[in-house]
Design a protein around this motif. Structure first.
Motif, short mmCIF file in Angstrom:
data_model
loop_
_atom_site.label_atom_id
_atom_site.label_comp_id
_atom_site.label_asym_id
_atom_site.label_seq_id
_atom_site.Cartn_x
_atom_site.Cartn_y
_atom_site.Cartn_z
N ALA A 13 1.91 -0.17 -4.83
CA ALA A 13 1.44 0.78 -3.82
C ALA A 13 -0.06 0.63 -3.62
CB ALA A 13 1.79 2.20 -4.23
N GLY A 14 -0.45 0.66 -2.36
CA GLY A 14 -1.85 0.47 -2.01
C GLY A 14 -2.20 -0.97 -1.67
N SER A 60 4.56 6.73 11.36
CA SER A 60 4.71 6.45 9.93
C SER A 60 3.88 5.25 9.46
CB SER A 60 6.17 6.22 9.59
OG SER A 60 6.70 5.15 10.37
N ARG A 64 -2.06 1.77 9.40
CA ARG A 64 -1.85 0.96 8.20
C ARG A 64 -1.33 -0.43 8.54
NH1 ARG A 64 1.86 2.24 4.57
NH2 ARG A 64 3.26 3.31 6.01
N SER A 82 -2.33 -0.70 2.75
CA SER A 82 -2.08 0.62 2.16
C SER A 82 -0.59 0.91 2.04
CB SER A 82 -2.77 1.72 2.99
OG SER A 82 -4.15 1.48 3.11
N LEU A 83 0.13 -0.06 1.51
CA LEU A 83 1.58 0.06 1.44
C LEU A 83 2.00 1.19 0.51
CD1 LEU A 83 2.45 -3.72 1.46
CD2 LEU A 83 3.36 -2.02 3.06
N LYS A 84 3.11 1.82 0.89
CA LYS A 84 3.67 2.94 0.14
C LYS A 84 5.08 2.56 -0.30
CE LYS A 84 1.27 6.17 3.25
NZ LYS A 84 1.46 7.32 4.16
N SER A 85 5.59 3.27 -1.29
CA SER A 85 6.94 2.98 -1.77
C SER A 85 7.97 3.15 -0.65
CB SER A 85 7.28 3.87 -2.96
OG SER A 85 7.17 5.24 -2.61
N GLU A 86 7.71 4.08 0.26
CA GLU A 86 8.65 4.30 1.36
C GLU A 86 8.64 3.18 2.40
OE1 GLU A 86 6.33 6.46 0.23
OE2 GLU A 86 5.46 7.63 1.88
N ASP A 87 7.73 2.22 2.26
CA ASP A 87 7.74 1.04 3.13
C ASP A 87 8.72 -0.02 2.64
OD1 ASP A 87 4.19 1.40 3.39
OD2 ASP A 87 5.69 1.97 4.90
N VAL A 121 7.78 -2.26 -2.49
CA VAL A 121 6.52 -1.63 -2.90
C VAL A 121 6.81 -0.72 -4.08
CG1 VAL A 121 4.53 -0.28 -2.18
CG2 VAL A 121 5.74 -1.70 -0.51
N SER A 123 5.59 1.97 -7.03
CA SER A 123 4.56 3.01 -7.19
C SER A 123 4.05 3.05 -8.62
CB SER A 123 5.13 4.36 -6.80
OG SER A 123 6.28 4.64 -7.57
#
Length: 123
Positions: A13-14, A60, A64, A82-87, A121, A123
């Motif tokens: 993440a990130g 969403s 980013r 800035s990737l997130k787990s939900e990506d 991704v 976390s």
């Protein structure tokens, strides 16, 4: 003409990843190219599109993700920051099937789907 995606992988993440999309043969002839993604158990969702109208994103990923097109290299890129787990999902690129693109984000308006590239991704 089928599109071919590449560039997926695993990232924390990130972090960032850059995906690429190119036709298996020939050149892009569609007025718009888009990226979609599908996570397990979820419907395919719009991520980004690029056309003569410019670039479009859903809320969403706006700010980013950046979609760009290199006509000289016959490639469409999706820069993901800035990737997130939900990506986490399989990412697909597709070409608009109509003559005039007016901003559709419906996957049914797109074709020439590739086999997708996995983005994970953690976390």
């Amino acid at each position: 003409v089928q599109l071919v995606e590449s560039g997926g992988g695993s990232v924390q993440a990130g972090g960032s990843l850059r995906l690429s999309c190119a036709p298996s043969t020939g050149t892009f002839s569609s007025p718009a190219v888009a990226w979609f993604r599908q996570a397990p158990g979820r419907e395919r969702e719009f991520v980004a599109a690029i056309s003569s109208r410019g670039a479009a994103y859903p809320g969403s990923v706006k700010g980013r993700f950046t979609i760009s097109r290199d006509n000289a290299k016959n490639t469409v890129w999706l820069e993901m920051d800035s990737l997130k787990s939900e990506d986490t999902a399989v990412y697909y690129c597709a070409a608009f099937q109509g003559i005039t693109y007016t901003g559709s984000v419906r996957d049914t308006d797109f074709g020439s789907w590739g086999q997708g590239t996995q983005v994970t991704v953690s976390s």
